[in-house]
Design an enzyme around this catalytic site. Sequence first.
Site, mmCIF file in Angstrom:
data_model
loop_
_atom_site.group_PDB
_atom_site.id
_atom_site.type_symbol
_atom_site.label_atom_id
_atom_site.label_comp_id
_atom_site.label_asym_id
_atom_site.label_seq_id
_atom_site.Cartn_x
_atom_site.Cartn_y
_atom_site.Cartn_z
ATOM 1 N N LYS A 207 69.067 71.362 7.877
ATOM 2 C CA LYS A 207 68.170 71.940 6.885
ATOM 3 C C LYS A 207 68.991 72.702 5.846
ATOM 4 C CE LYS A 207 64.630 75.537 6.285
ATOM 5 N NZ LYS A 207 63.775 76.545 6.935
ATOM 6 N N GLU A 257 58.574 88.466 4.748
ATOM 7 C CA GLU A 257 59.494 88.129 5.835
ATOM 8 C C GLU A 257 60.344 89.317 6.279
ATOM 9 O OE1 GLU A 257 62.797 84.728 7.056
ATOM 10 O OE2 GLU A 257 61.702 84.584 5.158
#
Length: 455
Positions: A207, A257
Amino acid sequence: MHRNSYQQHYGRLISMSMPCPGVSPADLLHVARGQPRSYWESARDGIAFAGMGIAVELIAWGGNRFAGIEQQARALFEHAIMIDEHEPLAAPRLFGGFSFRDDFVPDLAWADFPPAHFVLPHYQLVRVRNSFWLTLNVHAPLSEDPRTLATDLREALLAQIDRLQRVSSSPAARHSSGRIVYPMPFDQWSRSVERIVQQIRAGVLKKVVLARIAEASFDEPADVDGALAHLERRYPDTYRFLFEPRPGRAFFGATPELLVQVKGDRVMTMALAGSIRRGATPDEDERLAAVLLDSAKDRHEHQIVVDEVRARLTPLTRHLEVGATGVMTLSNIQHLHTPIDGILREPRGVLPLVATLHPTPALGGEPREAAMRLIGELEPAPRGWYAAPVGWIDRRLDGQFGVAIRSAVVQTTRAWLYAGAGIVAESDPQREWDETNLKFRPMLEALGLPADGYR
């Protein structure tokens, strides 16, 4: 004399706090215009901080910047004295952050943001639920008897409280005269996504998070205070922050986050990756959330983050609990979310955990080093502090850090906004482009800029 490491080692931090009823963080930020300012709010914890001025400044560079700040902070707090302590959360704390890359050299957008920069505010306000406290921090020679300063500190605090209680922080009307450009065209974005996908399918990567920039200019100074007020109204469940080390040079945002929070031997973090838009109705919201939970592409992207965070924390913890994956719903977007909590084997404060976790695959990639190299090649400008740790450190070296997404850096009449998307083997360039448009929206709207995307 400049606040440097000599003073931090050979001086003493002395602090005093007093109740400051009816004064909000916005009030202090309003009074502090034209001075260095800092702000952090976590509605989930019921706590907000705001800072004005600088009593002490810590700076570090390079790959050892986390350890450098830790060493300086430990020296600063070693002999610190809190006079008449009544509210533990009113104790002095450092505010600041780090760059995304360890080899970052500040460029035009980030000229006032070295790779690691923390300030101890001269005046620091804390709101703990419905209680308000103002703290005054000073750095005095070790030979100074704190008792001889107590009267002067108390008088200064009372004068500042009186001043704060007389002001109104109602933000001025936000203007929308800004102009915005997106330097990366879709064709370049598409080629970059396809290159990442090829390397993933070849087994080189799992990723990579690819980011875009939006550049804005205004006829007048950007309204940072109005933007923060907008973010508070629209995104109350985020971690909202402002770091303005020089007047008119501000990095701020509303991140969903949490990178890491450490309190004693307890560590808390999360995995946040995989996204889908909000629905127009509650029923559509539920349907889209179900689509996100059932998406093989998004679950795969999310699981990469969960697995890597678990792998990095397991050697440092004697117990680690990975919660169930659900959906975090924000005003404009929904994310896959997994809470992760643990008990540390050897508690040493928050900074060793920041160094261990940053960057997570949620904003960097996996494997980490290969992803970071590719990000450096494909993104046309450095990220600066975007997607990097920003937060606070207390005198025990515990603290809370968010991942600085949904953010912008401002230089008076200019602003740079950032948004990224996680690229995996199943990624489609158009879908990832549309996802970044969603992620630009909070800061575009906060700054009064058009948020209709770009194609």
